[in-house]
Scaffold this motif. Structure first.
Motif, PDB file in Angstrom:
ATOM      1  N   ASP A   8       0.710  -1.111   0.056  1.00 51.25           N
ATOM      2  CA  ASP A   8       0.079   0.162   0.113  1.00 51.25           C
ATOM      3  C   ASP A   8       0.951   1.176   0.058  1.00 51.25           C
ATOM      4  OD1 ASP A   8      -2.323  -1.692   0.060  1.00 51.25           O
ATOM      5  OD2 ASP A   8      -2.683  -1.230   2.215  1.00 51.25           O
ATOM      6  N   ASP A  10       3.989   1.507  -1.151  1.00 53.44           N
ATOM      7  CA  ASP A  10       4.731   1.565  -2.434  1.00 53.44           C
ATOM      8  C   ASP A  10       3.874   2.135  -3.512  1.00 53.44           C
ATOM      9  OD1 ASP A  10       6.956   0.613  -1.460  1.00 53.44           O
ATOM     10  OD2 ASP A  10       6.656  -1.391  -2.439  1.00 53.44           O
ATOM     11  N   ARG A  11       2.552   1.891  -3.383  1.00 48.76           N
ATOM     12  CA  ARG A  11       1.531   2.271  -4.454  1.00 48.76           C
ATOM     13  C   ARG A  11       1.158   3.634  -4.219  1.00 48.76           C
ATOM     14  NH1 ARG A  11      -0.632  -2.789  -3.761  1.00 48.76           N
ATOM     15  NH2 ARG A  11      -2.229  -2.202  -2.219  1.00 48.76           N
ATOM     16  N   CYS A  13       3.304   5.997  -2.592  1.00 46.97           N
ATOM     17  CA  CYS A  13       4.495   6.526  -2.937  1.00 46.97           C
ATOM     18  C   CYS A  13       4.671   6.924  -4.625  1.00 46.97           C
ATOM     19  CB  CYS A  13       5.839   6.059  -2.731  1.00 46.97           C
ATOM     20  SG  CYS A  13       6.089   6.173  -0.872  1.00 46.97           S
ATOM     21  N   THR A  14       4.071   6.000  -5.193  1.00 45.64           N
ATOM     22  CA  THR A  14       4.388   5.851  -6.805  1.00 45.64           C
ATOM     23  C   THR A  14       3.120   6.912  -7.185  1.00 45.64           C
ATOM     24  OG1 THR A  14       4.977   3.574  -7.134  1.00 45.64           O
ATOM     25  CG2 THR A  14       3.841   4.580  -8.839  1.00 45.64           C
ATOM     26  N   ALA A  15       2.052   6.967  -6.681  1.00 45.70           N
ATOM     27  CA  ALA A  15       0.957   7.957  -6.923  1.00 45.70           C
ATOM     28  C   ALA A  15       1.274   9.432  -6.632  1.00 45.70           C
ATOM     29  CB  ALA A  15      -0.480   7.759  -6.088  1.00 45.70           C
ATOM     30  N   GLN A  17       4.382  10.486  -6.504  1.00 44.94           N
ATOM     31  CA  GLN A  17       5.433  10.774  -7.475  1.00 44.94           C
ATOM     32  C   GLN A  17       5.022  10.972  -8.887  1.00 44.94           C
ATOM     33  OE1 GLN A  17       7.966   7.220  -7.095  1.00 44.94           O
ATOM     34  NE2 GLN A  17       9.604   8.369  -6.006  1.00 44.94           N
ATOM     35  N   ASP A  18       3.973  10.392  -9.211  1.00 42.37           N
ATOM     36  CA  ASP A  18       3.168  10.581 -10.384  1.00 42.37           C
ATOM     37  C   ASP A  18       2.690  12.056 -10.261  1.00 42.37           C
ATOM     38  OD1 ASP A  18       4.129   7.988 -11.428  1.00 42.37           O
ATOM     39  OD2 ASP A  18       2.155   7.201 -11.328  1.00 42.37           O
ATOM     40  N   THR A  21       5.007  14.651 -10.641  1.00 45.25           N
ATOM     41  CA  THR A  21       5.622  14.929 -12.030  1.00 45.25           C
ATOM     42  C   THR A  21       4.657  15.549 -13.060  1.00 45.25           C
ATOM     43  OG1 THR A  21       7.116  12.699 -11.591  1.00 45.25           O
ATOM     44  CG2 THR A  21       6.411  13.540 -14.113  1.00 45.25           C
TER      45      THR A  21
END
Length: 181
Positions: A8, A10-11, A13-15, A17-18, A21
């Motif tokens: 959860d 990791d998801r 953090c990725t969201a 970062q996206d 960006t």
């Protein structure tokens, strides 16, 4: 349990970062070109000008910032203390989640609207004559459910200048029917 939490996290953090960006791309590709050539009046100078316009005060930004952070720290300490009253030793978010699950609730959108109308009337009674002198037209306040698609947070619309329409508070239910108090 840890594997699920890590996945959860990791998801999330990725969201994040996206999202950052995407924001950077918007600022660089869309916003910055439109801001090129904008006259001075940004930053501290602009803030001071608008603060004077909206508050009528000449602000000392360093003192104001110091005051705001002190207020924030005091409020955070009060929140931690209240969380401890709900669940000893629990962080604020955990206590809030507990109250959402186990605390008092109002069931039904119309029921919560009535509950808010009653709360508002009691607040008017408590304030009028003690902290403020409220003219009778100001005491009239409608409590409404916000229409779908409006703001996601409660909001207020002021009365008509002649008070032919009273002030209104609006509660968005966002499709929910259970409202923790």
């Amino acid at each position: 349990m840890c594997h699920r939490r890590c996945a959860d996290l990791d998801r999330a953090c990725t969201a994040a970062q996206d999202a950052l960006t995407g924001l950077r791309g918007f600022l660089a590709a869309d916003y910055l070109p439109r801001a090129e050539g904008t006259p001075d009046g940004v930053g501290e100078e602009r803030y001071l000008l608008h603060a004077r316009q909206w508050t009528g005060a000449h602000l000392d930004l360093a003192a104001t910032t110091e005051w705001a952070w002190a207020e924030y720290r005091a409020l955070a300490a009060q929140m931690r203390a209240e969380a401890g009253r709900v669940l000893p030793g629990a962080p604020v978010l955990e206590a809030m989640a507990y109250l959402d699950r186990e605390g008092p609730v109002v069931e039904g959108a119309e029921e919560v609207r009535r509950w808010l109308a009653d709360l508002t009337a009691r607040a008017m009674d408590d304030l009028d004559g003690r902290h403020f002198d409220l003219a009778p037209p100001v005491r009239v306040l409608e409590t409404r459910l916000a229409p779908p698609g409006s703001a996601a947070a409660p909001y207020y619309t002021r009365p008509a200048r002649d008070f032919s329409r009273p002030g209104r508070t609006w509660l968005p239910t966002l499709g929910q029917t259970r409202f923790p108090l």
